[in-house]
Write a protein that holds these residues in place. Structure first.
Motif, PDB file in Angstrom:
ATOM      1  N   ASP A 210      -2.750  -8.049   1.930  1.00  0.00           N
ATOM      2  CA  ASP A 210      -3.607  -8.674   0.933  1.00  0.00           C
ATOM      3  C   ASP A 210      -3.693  -7.862  -0.360  1.00  0.00           C
ATOM      4  O   ASP A 210      -4.474  -8.183  -1.255  1.00  0.00           O
ATOM      5  N   CYS A 211      -2.868  -6.822  -0.470  1.00  0.00           N
ATOM      6  CA  CYS A 211      -2.834  -5.980  -1.677  1.00  0.00           C
ATOM      7  C   CYS A 211      -1.528  -6.175  -2.437  1.00  0.00           C
ATOM      8  O   CYS A 211      -0.495  -6.520  -1.851  1.00  0.00           O
ATOM      9  N   GLU A 212      -1.593  -5.943  -3.742  1.00  0.00           N
ATOM     10  CA  GLU A 212      -0.362  -5.819  -4.509  1.00  0.00           C
ATOM     11  C   GLU A 212       0.227  -4.449  -4.193  1.00  0.00           C
ATOM     12  O   GLU A 212      -0.504  -3.457  -4.106  1.00  0.00           O
ATOM     13  N   GLN A 213       1.530  -4.393  -4.023  1.00  0.00           N
ATOM     14  CA  GLN A 213       2.147  -3.166  -3.554  1.00  0.00           C
ATOM     15  C   GLN A 213       3.001  -2.511  -4.623  1.00  0.00           C
ATOM     16  O   GLN A 213       3.137  -3.026  -5.740  1.00  0.00           O
ATOM     17  N   SER A 214       3.525  -1.348  -4.283  1.00  0.00           N
ATOM     18  CA  SER A 214       4.413  -0.632  -5.190  1.00  0.00           C
ATOM     19  C   SER A 214       5.523  -1.575  -5.666  1.00  0.00           C
ATOM     20  O   SER A 214       6.147  -2.271  -4.859  1.00  0.00           O
ATOM     21  N   GLY A 215       5.728  -1.622  -6.955  1.00  0.00           N
ATOM     22  CA  GLY A 215       6.678  -2.564  -7.542  1.00  0.00           C
ATOM     23  C   GLY A 215       5.979  -3.697  -8.283  1.00  0.00           C
ATOM     24  O   GLY A 215       6.618  -4.430  -9.045  1.00  0.00           O
ATOM     25  N   TYR A 216       4.676  -3.840  -8.057  1.00  0.00           N
ATOM     26  CA  TYR A 216       3.891  -4.872  -8.761  1.00  0.00           C
ATOM     27  C   TYR A 216       3.963  -4.620 -10.269  1.00  0.00           C
ATOM     28  O   TYR A 216       3.863  -3.491 -10.738  1.00  0.00           O
ATOM     29  N   SER A 217       4.159  -5.697 -11.016  1.00  0.00           N
ATOM     30  CA  SER A 217       4.327  -5.579 -12.457  1.00  0.00           C
ATOM     31  C   SER A 217       3.364  -6.510 -13.187  1.00  0.00           C
ATOM     32  O   SER A 217       3.083  -7.616 -12.724  1.00  0.00           O
ATOM     33  N   PHE A 218       2.842  -6.046 -14.308  1.00  0.00           N
ATOM     34  CA  PHE A 218       1.984  -6.879 -15.161  1.00  0.00           C
ATOM     35  C   PHE A 218       2.237  -6.521 -16.623  1.00  0.00           C
ATOM     36  O   PHE A 218       2.692  -5.432 -16.943  1.00  0.00           O
ATOM     37  N   ARG A 219       1.926  -7.453 -17.511  1.00  0.00           N
ATOM     38  CA  ARG A 219       2.290  -7.282 -18.915  1.00  0.00           C
ATOM     39  C   ARG A 219       1.062  -7.267 -19.819  1.00  0.00           C
ATOM     40  O   ARG A 219       0.075  -7.959 -19.585  1.00  0.00           O
ATOM     41  N   LEU A 220       1.163  -6.464 -20.857  1.00  0.00           N
ATOM     42  CA  LEU A 220       0.232  -6.485 -21.974  1.00  0.00           C
ATOM     43  C   LEU A 220       1.072  -6.817 -23.200  1.00  0.00           C
ATOM     44  O   LEU A 220       1.593  -5.936 -23.870  1.00  0.00           O
ATOM     45  N   VAL A 227       3.870  -0.695 -11.206  1.00  0.00           N
ATOM     46  CA  VAL A 227       3.217   0.231 -10.281  1.00  0.00           C
ATOM     47  C   VAL A 227       4.296   0.957  -9.479  1.00  0.00           C
ATOM     48  O   VAL A 227       5.088   0.331  -8.764  1.00  0.00           O
ATOM     49  N   ILE A 228       4.334   2.274  -9.599  1.00  0.00           N
ATOM     50  CA  ILE A 228       5.322   3.120  -8.924  1.00  0.00           C
ATOM     51  C   ILE A 228       4.795   3.642  -7.595  1.00  0.00           C
ATOM     52  O   ILE A 228       5.528   3.845  -6.637  1.00  0.00           O
ATOM     53  N   SER A 229       3.495   3.875  -7.532  1.00  0.00           N
ATOM     54  CA  SER A 229       2.854   4.434  -6.335  1.00  0.00           C
ATOM     55  C   SER A 229       1.399   3.976  -6.312  1.00  0.00           C
ATOM     56  O   SER A 229       0.847   3.611  -7.357  1.00  0.00           O
ATOM     57  N   PRO A 230       0.793   3.896  -5.120  1.00  0.00           N
ATOM     58  CA  PRO A 230       1.196   4.479  -3.833  1.00  0.00           C
ATOM     59  C   PRO A 230       2.246   3.646  -3.098  1.00  0.00           C
ATOM     60  O   PRO A 230       2.197   2.415  -3.122  1.00  0.00           O
ATOM     61  N   THR A 231       3.172   4.332  -2.480  1.00  0.00           N
ATOM     62  CA  THR A 231       4.176   3.677  -1.653  1.00  0.00           C
ATOM     63  C   THR A 231       3.764   3.686  -0.187  1.00  0.00           C
ATOM     64  O   THR A 231       4.358   2.999   0.633  1.00  0.00           O
ATOM     65  N   LYS A 232       2.729   4.512   0.132  1.00  0.00           N
ATOM     66  CA  LYS A 232       2.201   4.617   1.492  1.00  0.00           C
ATOM     67  C   LYS A 232       0.679   4.686   1.426  1.00  0.00           C
ATOM     68  O   LYS A 232       0.100   4.828   0.342  1.00  0.00           O
TER      69      LYS A 232
END
Length: 355
Positions: A210-220, A227-232
């Motif tokens: 239910d969370c966005e994970q490492s790799g999630y991207s958003f724009r301004l 998002v690079i981390s957390p990966t764990k």
């Protein structure tokens, strides 16, 4: 004979009374004389001591003025609650022109607060310690900020979320990014209540479904944030820091919160060096030796490193070994405890130091 004796007694009695009266008068005069003499001596003593007392008071006052004005500069300590620098009016913050994006590393003492401004809106990464609210709010006002597209709270430590509640309640905040990590601190609980009360969109970053994970991207606007981390999932709050790489054209910045050696190692095993390469790196954990390992620094390979830390802080940040590492690497280092507010702008091609 009886009459004569009576007259003699009266005469004798009268003489005795006069003698007693004179004696009392003499005693009173002596007492008064002694009192006057003592008073005079005390007055003279005070007069003699007054210049000494006045001189001592003048010296103490001069010392107090010097400590108030230069104590922090000389000793790294603020005397007498001297916060004149904290509460002084902040000059107008530089504003980006069309096609520019600005990165403001705000001087908030021992904490983080980074403002990103663009024609497409604003983003704030961390909100410093509560005690730095005057500095943070004054700077946001100087930058004409009244709304935020994104409020990124890298982790739950008080020197990063200290003013989150105030920001959420007093600014129009569209989205809040927060790591999937629960804290029992009052500042965290107050913040979560504010998020619930204002119904701001909450984006949790973590490893659960239910969370966005490492790799999630958003724009301004044209600024792409990944998002690079957390990966764990980590036990330590610092290691759960949201690490973001922001890219605009050919330029990029990496924000690391307080991420330590473990997440840095996991980042290296999860991402390629080409992806991690950036122009500006915000050093992890205020320049602590718990972060910015040689391997991580080599992979990110920045030309500029910014360290956000408080002047004369009790942690000794930034640590010598980190500074030596950066010096050996040949990077340009900017520090909020030395330069104050630090601002860079980019047109998508190159970075320019503004102030």
């Amino acid at each position: 004979m009886a009459q004569t004796g009576s007259g003699q007694n009266r005469t004798t009695s009268s003489a005795r009374g006069n003698a007693q009266s004179k004696a009392q008068s003499n005693v009173q005069r002596k007492v008064q004389s002694r009192v006057k003499s003592r008073v005079k001596r005390k007055v003279k003593s005070k007069i003699r001591k007054s210049p000494i007392i006045i001189a001592i008071l003048i010296i103490l006052a001069a010392v107090a003025v010097l400590l108030y004005s230069y104590g922090e500069q000389w000793f790294g300590i603020s005397f007498f609650g001297n916060d004149k620098d904290d509460k002084k009016t902040v000059e107008k913050a530089p504003a980006p022109k069309d096609g520019e994006i600005m990165f403001h590393f705000i001087e908030v003492g021992q904490g983080d607060a980074i403002l990103i401004t663009s024609s497409a809106g604003n983003m704030l990464i961390d909100t410093s310690e509560k005690s730095a609210d005057d500095k943070l709010m004054a700077y946001l006002e100087s930058a004409d900020v009244n709304s935020l597209k994104y409020l990124v709270l890298t982790h739950t430590d008080a020197d990063h979320i200290g003013n989150a509640t105030q920001i959420i309640e007093n600014y129009k905040v569209e989205n809040v990014l927060l790591p999937d990590y629960v804290s029992s601190s009052d500042v965290y609980l107050e913040m979560m209540e504010a998020i619930k009360r204002t119904q701001v969109n909450l984006i949790l970053i973590g490893t659960d479904e239910d969370c966005e994970q490492s790799g999630y991207s958003f724009r301004l606007g044209s600024l792409v944030n990944t998002v690079i981390s957390p990966t764990k999932q980590y036990e330590d709050a610092n290691d759960m820091s949201i690490v973001i790489k922001s890219e605009y054209g050919d330029t990029s910045v990496m924000f690391t919160g307080d991420a330590g050696k473990k997440p840095e190692g996991d980042i290296l095993s999860s991402w390629s060096k080409d992806t991690l390469k950036c122009d500006i790196l915000k050093a992890g954990h205020h320049g602590s030796n718990t972060s910015t390992t040689q391997e991580f620094l080599d992979a990110v390979d920045p030309s500029i490193v910014v360290i956000s830390c408080g002047k004369g802080n009790s942690y000794g940040h930034p640590h010598d070994e980190v500074m030596e590492r950066l010096q050996d690497k040949g990077v340009t280092v900017y520090r909020t405890d030395m330069q104050g507010n630090i601002v860079f702008k980019t047109d998508g091609k190159t970075f320019t130091y503004v102030e």
